[in-house]
Design a protein around this motif. Sequence first.
Motif, mmCIF file in Angstrom:
data_model
loop_
_atom_site.group_PDB
_atom_site.id
_atom_site.type_symbol
_atom_site.label_atom_id
_atom_site.label_comp_id
_atom_site.label_asym_id
_atom_site.label_seq_id
_atom_site.Cartn_x
_atom_site.Cartn_y
_atom_site.Cartn_z
ATOM 1 N N ASP A 148 53.181 53.333 -46.061
ATOM 2 C CA ASP A 148 54.267 52.479 -45.578
ATOM 3 C C ASP A 148 53.717 51.467 -44.581
ATOM 4 O O ASP A 148 53.109 51.836 -43.568
ATOM 5 N N ALA A 149 53.899 50.199 -44.872
ATOM 6 C CA ALA A 149 53.365 49.127 -44.028
ATOM 7 C C ALA A 149 54.133 47.852 -44.328
ATOM 8 O O ALA A 149 54.935 47.780 -45.262
ATOM 9 N N HIS A 150 53.904 46.827 -43.526
ATOM 10 C CA HIS A 150 54.499 45.526 -43.798
ATOM 11 C C HIS A 150 53.716 44.844 -44.925
ATOM 12 O O HIS A 150 52.492 44.930 -44.984
ATOM 13 N N ALA A 176 65.275 45.613 -43.531
ATOM 14 C CA ALA A 176 64.161 45.150 -42.699
ATOM 15 C C ALA A 176 64.719 44.680 -41.361
ATOM 16 O O ALA A 176 65.329 43.606 -41.286
ATOM 17 N N MET A 205 64.259 42.992 -38.225
ATOM 18 C CA MET A 205 63.330 42.061 -37.591
ATOM 19 C C MET A 205 64.115 41.105 -36.682
ATOM 20 O O MET A 205 64.248 39.920 -36.967
ATOM 21 N N LEU A 207 51.189 39.999 -41.030
ATOM 22 C CA LEU A 207 51.881 41.118 -41.649
ATOM 23 C C LEU A 207 53.309 41.281 -41.141
ATOM 24 O O LEU A 207 54.213 41.642 -41.895
ATOM 25 N N ARG A 208 53.534 41.040 -39.855
ATOM 26 C CA ARG A 208 54.868 41.248 -39.279
ATOM 27 C C ARG A 208 55.897 40.264 -39.803
ATOM 28 O O ARG A 208 57.090 40.427 -39.562
ATOM 29 N N ARG A 209 55.441 39.244 -40.526
ATOM 30 C CA ARG A 209 56.375 38.288 -41.136
ATOM 31 C C ARG A 209 57.067 38.895 -42.355
ATOM 32 O O ARG A 209 58.003 38.294 -42.885
ATOM 33 N N PHE A 210 56.582 40.045 -42.815
ATOM 34 C CA PHE A 210 57.086 40.629 -44.048
ATOM 35 C C PHE A 210 57.818 41.938 -43.761
ATOM 36 O O PHE A 210 57.596 42.594 -42.744
ATOM 37 N N SER A 211 58.681 42.330 -44.716
ATOM 38 C CA SER A 211 59.386 43.599 -44.606
ATOM 39 C C SER A 211 58.416 44.746 -44.869
ATOM 40 O O SER A 211 57.295 44.548 -45.355
ATOM 41 N N ARG A 212 58.870 45.968 -44.572
ATOM 42 C CA ARG A 212 58.050 47.138 -44.857
ATOM 43 C C ARG A 212 58.103 47.442 -46.347
ATOM 44 O O ARG A 212 59.097 47.171 -47.034
ATOM 45 N N THR A 213 57.024 48.009 -46.864
ATOM 46 C CA THR A 213 56.950 48.286 -48.289
ATOM 47 C C THR A 213 57.865 49.433 -48.691
ATOM 48 O O THR A 213 58.225 49.570 -49.865
#
Length: 460
Positions: free
Chosen positions: A17-19, A247, A249, A453-459
């Motif tokens: 689990d990651a962005h 997400a 954010m 990476l923080r610009r994206f949602s988590r997988t």
Amino acid sequence: MTPAAPLFRPDLLTRYDAHGPRYTSYPTAVQFTDSFDTAHYRAAARNGGATADLSLYFHIPFCDTVCFYCGCNKVATKNRAHARPYLDRMKRELAMQAALFDTARPVTQLHWGGGTPTFLSHAEMAELMSATARHFNLVPDERAEYSIEVDPREASAQTITLLRELGFNRLSLGVQDFDERVQRAVNRIQPRAMTETVLDAARKQGFKSVSVDLIYGLPHQSVESFARTLDAIIDLAPDRVSVFGYAHMPTLFKMQRQIDESALPSPAVRLAILERVIARMREAGYVYIGMDHFALPGDELARAFEAGTLQRNFQGYSTHADCDLIGIGASSIGKVGDVYAQNARELADYAAAIDAGELAIARGVRLSADDALRRDIIMRLMCGGELRFDDVGEAHGIEFSAAFSGELARLAPMADDGLIDLSRDAIRVLPAGRMLVRNVASVFDRYLGQASLRRFSRTI
């Protein structure tokens, strides 16, 4: 008989689990720049793309009320008069875009998104579709994939009848959750009866496919409460269901600051909800398409998945080939030939460009040969779950194993964990890797650094 390999592996989902990007495009919108030369867009429009077909996307940003979770480009207003000047500008933009293309090319795909497209009045929706037909070659119903996002709070049975008459044959309904406490927390009060009215009307009017969007990870959700929503949706039996992970954010989306973070489900609860989603949807006979998409076996999306012809674009998974996409309206993104181009996000900037008789394109990117190669790789993995090295090598004139030796080395741990089968001549996504296909694809993303990476949602 050997039991089927498990799709849901909580140990792997937790570990990976990651962005990361959703890869509705490559390069992703993060790589678009405001130094993009619109001359490249004009040249690409003149030259034509990979197929004869065209796709049109219209962004209608207005919403009567704002949902706190939403990260879309929208304008919350109860003043319906705002629609008129925006509609007039979209019609002028249609004319400018049409002048760049061979408009004998068939428009086989069309989508209205938002915002809330049905914020427009019935007369305004008819006016916009009529203007579209004047400038572009709209095709008969049997060849068309014409879809619209519908908020059941903004649509009556009469609205659905009109949409079918205008040529729409697919609906996407926002639901998110039927639990009243969750609805209050995200400022979206929508009783089941509203959704049922729209779904029933769509069936009576002969819509080819109706999809429903749900979100897990919202405040006050539990495994039990979301299971009740799932059961209600299964009872309604839409053709497709998308179950997105919320997400959160708030630094990027100011409205999310209205959400009480202490009420958000923990990572463990989110994972348990997702496990219930997978199990329940499959028990109900839905085919797991990939990521967060499910479809009934008879739906064309499920048929495309089984046939290996699935595609991916800015609206998610699709059945249509890679056609040129023209974006209309504020923040809309187009993909024409070897360029992506995005219109100005702010209404004032969009209006200024259109009023000056210019395209509203504010940023974009022209793909390099390396971008095109990596896009092909990523889309093969995201849509087909398989990448044969010889196929890519022949298409792009490379020796795959040599060109991507570093990426193949980075994939080895995923192979050891059972996400993929990594052989000398192919990558195949295994059942346990299908929910983590974004992680697999991201290995080939040369732009993806820790800073972005923080610009994206988590997988997950």
